[in-house]
Design an enzyme around this catalytic site. Structure first.
Site, PDB file in Angstrom:
ATOM      1  N   ASN A 216      31.272  56.324  35.391  1.00 15.01           N
ATOM      2  CA  ASN A 216      30.637  56.557  34.206  1.00 15.01           C
ATOM      3  C   ASN A 216      31.697  57.018  33.125  1.00 15.01           C
ATOM      4  O   ASN A 216      32.678  57.252  33.418  1.00 15.01           O
ATOM      5  CB  ASN A 216      29.719  57.793  34.368  1.00 15.01           C
ATOM      6  CG  ASN A 216      28.411  57.543  35.104  1.00 15.01           C
ATOM      7  OD1 ASN A 216      27.883  56.267  35.210  1.00 15.01           O
ATOM      8  ND2 ASN A 216      27.758  58.508  35.765  1.00 15.01           N
ATOM      9  N   ASP A 313      25.934  50.868  28.724  1.00 16.67           N
ATOM     10  CA  ASP A 313      26.099  52.468  28.033  1.00 16.67           C
ATOM     11  C   ASP A 313      26.664  53.375  28.912  1.00 16.67           C
ATOM     12  O   ASP A 313      27.255  54.096  28.504  1.00 16.67           O
ATOM     13  CB  ASP A 313      24.943  52.567  27.202  1.00 16.67           C
ATOM     14  CG  ASP A 313      24.835  51.979  25.981  1.00 16.67           C
ATOM     15  OD1 ASP A 313      25.164  52.748  24.879  1.00 16.67           O
ATOM     16  OD2 ASP A 313      24.103  51.026  26.006  1.00 16.67           O
ATOM     17  N   ASP A 314      26.365  53.464  30.395  1.00 21.11           N
ATOM     18  CA  ASP A 314      26.958  54.231  31.147  1.00 21.11           C
ATOM     19  C   ASP A 314      28.286  53.653  32.072  1.00 21.11           C
ATOM     20  O   ASP A 314      28.710  54.457  32.878  1.00 21.11           O
ATOM     21  CB  ASP A 314      26.019  54.487  32.552  1.00 21.11           C
ATOM     22  CG  ASP A 314      24.657  55.204  31.695  1.00 21.11           C
ATOM     23  OD1 ASP A 314      24.699  55.494  30.571  1.00 21.11           O
ATOM     24  OD2 ASP A 314      23.653  55.193  32.374  1.00 21.11           O
ATOM     25  N   THR A 315      28.596  52.464  31.614  1.00 26.14           N
ATOM     26  CA  THR A 315      29.553  51.925  32.433  1.00 26.14           C
ATOM     27  C   THR A 315      30.633  51.264  31.689  1.00 26.14           C
ATOM     28  O   THR A 315      31.415  50.418  32.166  1.00 26.14           O
ATOM     29  CB  THR A 315      28.961  50.773  33.298  1.00 26.14           C
ATOM     30  OG1 THR A 315      28.448  49.824  32.161  1.00 26.14           O
ATOM     31  CG2 THR A 315      27.705  51.255  33.981  1.00 26.14           C
TER      32      THR A 315
END
Length: 726
Positions: A216, A313-315
């Protein structure tokens, strides 16, 4: 109503609502969300299924049995002052303990560092002791009134997105998910086995959406509820650190990284700071690993006849879509959560996937990101949806997006029929915009604009995260203005310019940032080669727009290294005794679009900027302080525009548009498809001879549009749009 191009979040227990809204919104795909399931009735509905997966937090049972294989990171204590000769520091004191624990591996202590931050010196290991039972570091023989810090390695025992969703949505005693470290061969084996079993047990799934590849973005929480988020950066690679990775890095690169490479005097390594050579090496090294193991996962998904999409978006870590290596994964689609138009451009511009999808706001959560009511008493999600869409859709004037969708819990929409109607309208409007791009590209000015900063191509159409998270950054606002305008936009790095000069096809450079940051450049402006290359580009006819503190660095005669190009410099207290030129504001092409009495301001305004001589045209000043807000300067064959800041608004976007025309010597294009109102934007498709006109205001507007075919008068309702055949 047309159908397709829409992904709907379904929910077990709400089958009737799911299928009704699937029809109402024209959805051609139903997905699950974190915390929801799809029932057999939904799975067998005949609508293609789209399932979310986050492998590193989905083998929680295995993680509990192997706590030594959790992901880790380096943390640092706040500086603490010594009074006597001994100082005790509790490493985890300021951190949110449900998220972090101290890693207690056999070689843990050798990775720790204790610093005298007053001297900025590293202490020898024999000058301090670690008491594991008390979780306390004792530093011996300290210098009284010096400050000390402890840098240590921590295990992350609660994965960040699980933690955020759990706390935001009040999940009570639901299991806390943990993230495993894929650098270990045992973890890779467990993850591939899990993915294989998952694919086999989800025969109805057509699309596998990877919520996170492996790591993340960095999000460190604090113990104090008043300061819960200690550090956040969407582009930081700090959460990919572990002993196997550090050992492999040293073997490959020939030198070792230390805790300080990541702690960086407790600044960490946010995207907004110019990266060190060590950190760029770490990013390259991490990205290579993520791509190699990630491809094995994608190949496995493909072996089951399924498609693989990535939720961006998280990655960010190792999966940067603009890195030049994204195609190595083999993803079929890219999904981007969007609040603004520039984020849609970021998604649409990725060439290595077939499908580009936007995840719209508001998410179907009870509250918004700041805790405001959304699908809760007092909320008006239909207004939120209309507002967010009005921001995002400007980009769809310029580029094609294949799909849109929503995330969250569909059941929350049941008491909000106005929201359901609004999403139906948005979905149909989206499909109309998408279809315009099927067979042709819209008209462009042909002007090539390059954002110049430390990251170059990697940070095209983004800095880090969303615009509302860093509203003071002028480059985000500039990207937002450009997102709906007919320019060809790219990003180039300072290193590229030093090595090869400004690319020949670039017409105008934009340099926007603050002294020392990655966007302005910081110490790289000590390079005489860089300044000479930019001088040459502008002198030979190129254009440059500087915003804030472009080329600012201390130690030279000018604060701005490009001050002579811009004709202005900034007073930072070093030339306070030098009398400043008494300048006069003059009418200019750039501000000709402003209505009488219009006040221009930027909330990220840079104060103390003054003219070097009478050469620049002073376009706008602050009436109270006399500070220059905007100026223009002829520099040999080229042109330069300076702005003291930039914040997106329709009026400011129009100023930027005209500044680009001026800087590129293309003022004549001001009559090409130009609405008289800055709240109206348009896009012309020459093959079909269609002009799409869009109202970005929340009130009805009438505007005259200048076109080569003559003037056209349009009248549009609030946030309305119209397609004209001309």
């Amino acid at each position: 109503m047309k159908k397709g191009g829409f992904t709907l979040p379904g929910e077990a227990g709400y089958e009737k609502l799911t299928l009704e809204l699937c029809e109402k919104w024209g959805a051609d795909c139903i997905r699950d969300s974190d915390g929801t399931q799809l029932s057999d009735e939904i799975l067998k509905s005949g609508v293609p299924i789209y399932s979310t997966i986050c492998m590193v937090r989905n083998i929680n049972g295995w993680a509990k049995e192997n706590p030594d294989k959790l992901q880790r990171c380096f943390l640092s204590t706040d500086p603490k002052m010594a009074v006597g000769g001994t100082l005790e520091i509790v490493p985890l004191e300021k951190f949110f303990r449900p998220q972090m624990t101290i890693w207690r591996g056999d070689d843990a202590k050798k990775l720790w560092q204790v610093w005298d931050r007053t001297e900025e010196t590293l202490l020898d290991a024999d000058t301090w002791e670690w008491d594991a039972e008390r979780e306390c570091v004792t530093i011996k023989n300290t210098h009284p009134y010096h400050f000390y810090t402890v840098s240590f390695m921590a295990s992350r025992v609660w994965e960040e997105i699980s933690m955020y969703n759990h706390i935001t949505n009040g999940w009570g005693d639901r299991e806390h998910l943990m993230a495993v470290e894929p650098r270990y061969p045992e973890v890779q084996e467990a993850l591939l086995s899990y993915l294989d079993d998952w694919c086999r047990s989800h025969p109805a799934t057509r699309v596998v959406r990877f919520t996170s590849m492996f790591y993340n973005f960095t999000w460190i929480w604090g113990a104090d509820e008043r300061h819960r988020s200690l550090y956040t950066d969407w582009g930081s690679y700090d959460f990919a650190v572990c002993p196997p990775a550090l050992d492999a890095f040293e073997k490959e690169y020939g030198y070792a990284l230390t805790a300080e490479d990541f702690i960086n005097m407790d600044r960490h390594n946010p995207v907004h700071n110019p990266p060190t050579k060590h950190y760029r090496d770490w990013m390259e090294f991490t990205g290579k690993f993520v791509r190699e193991f990630g491809k094995k996962c994608i190949d496995l998904v493909h072996s089951y006849g399924k498609l693989a999409y990535m939720f961006y978006d998280d990655t960010w870590v190792g999966t940067e879509p603009w890195s030049g290596h994204f195609g190595e994964f083999g993803f079929d689609g890219l999904i981007k959560c969007v609040f603004n138009a520039f984020e849609a451009r970021l998604c649409a511009g990725v060439e290595d996937v077939e499908t580009h999808e936007l995840r719209l706001h508001p998410y179907l959560f009870p509250t918004g990101l700041k805790g405001e009511p959304t699908f809760a008493p007092g909320g008006h999600p239909e207004r939120d949806a209309r507002r967010f869409w009005a921001c995002v859709r400007r980009a769809l004037l310029r580029v094609k997006i294949d799909r849109i969708g929503l995330g969250g819990y569909l059941s929350l929409t049941e008491p909000f029929p106005e929201f359901q109607d609004e999403v139906a309208r948005i979905a149909d409007e989206f499909r109309t915009l998408r279809d315009l791009h099927e067979n042709e590209a819209p008209w462009s000015t042909g002007i090539h604009v390059a954002a110049l900063h430390s990251w170059g191509h990697l940070r095209t159409w983004n800095t880090s995260g969303h615009m509302h998270e860093h509203p003071e950054l002028p480059l985000n606002h500039i990207y937002e203005a450009l997102a709906g305008q007919p320019f060809e936009v790219r990003a180039i790095s300072f290193d590229e310019v030093i090595a090869n000069g400004v690319p020949e096809d670039v017409d105008v450079i934009i340099s926007a940032g603050r002294e020392g940051d990655a966007w302005s450049g910081g110490e790289i402006w000590n390079s005489p080669v860089l300044t000479a290359k930019i001088n040459e580009f502008v002198a030979r006819g190129g254009g440059i727009i500087g915003v804030g503190e472009p080329s600012a660095v201390r130690g030279h005669g000018r604060h701005f290294r490009l001050a002579d190009i811009f004709g202005v410099d900034r007073e930072v207290g070093l030339t306070i005794c030098c009398e400043k030129y008494n300048c006069e504001v003059k009418p200019h092409f750039i501000t000709k679009c402003l209505a009488d009495g219009t006040h221009v301001s930027f909330h990220n305004h840079t104060s103390g900027v003054y003219a070097l001589s009478g050469a620049p045209d002073i376009i706008l000043t602050d009436e109270a302080t006399g500070d220059i807000i905007m100026s223009a300067n002829e520099f040999f064959g080229g042109r330069a525009v300076y702005m003291s800041g930039f914040t997106y608004s329709p009026e400011n976007a129009r100023l930027l548009y005209r500044a680009l025309l001026y800087a590129s010597h293309r003022e004549s294009l001001a009559c090409e498809y130009m609405p008289s109102s800055p709240y109206i934007e348009c896009s012309y498709f020459p093959k079909t001879r269609q002009l799409i006109v869009m109202n970005n205001a929340d009130a009805a507007i009438e505007s005259v549009i200048s076109t080569p075919q003559g003037e056209i008068t349009v009248s549009l309702p609030a946030e309305g749009f119209e397609i004209l055949n001309i």
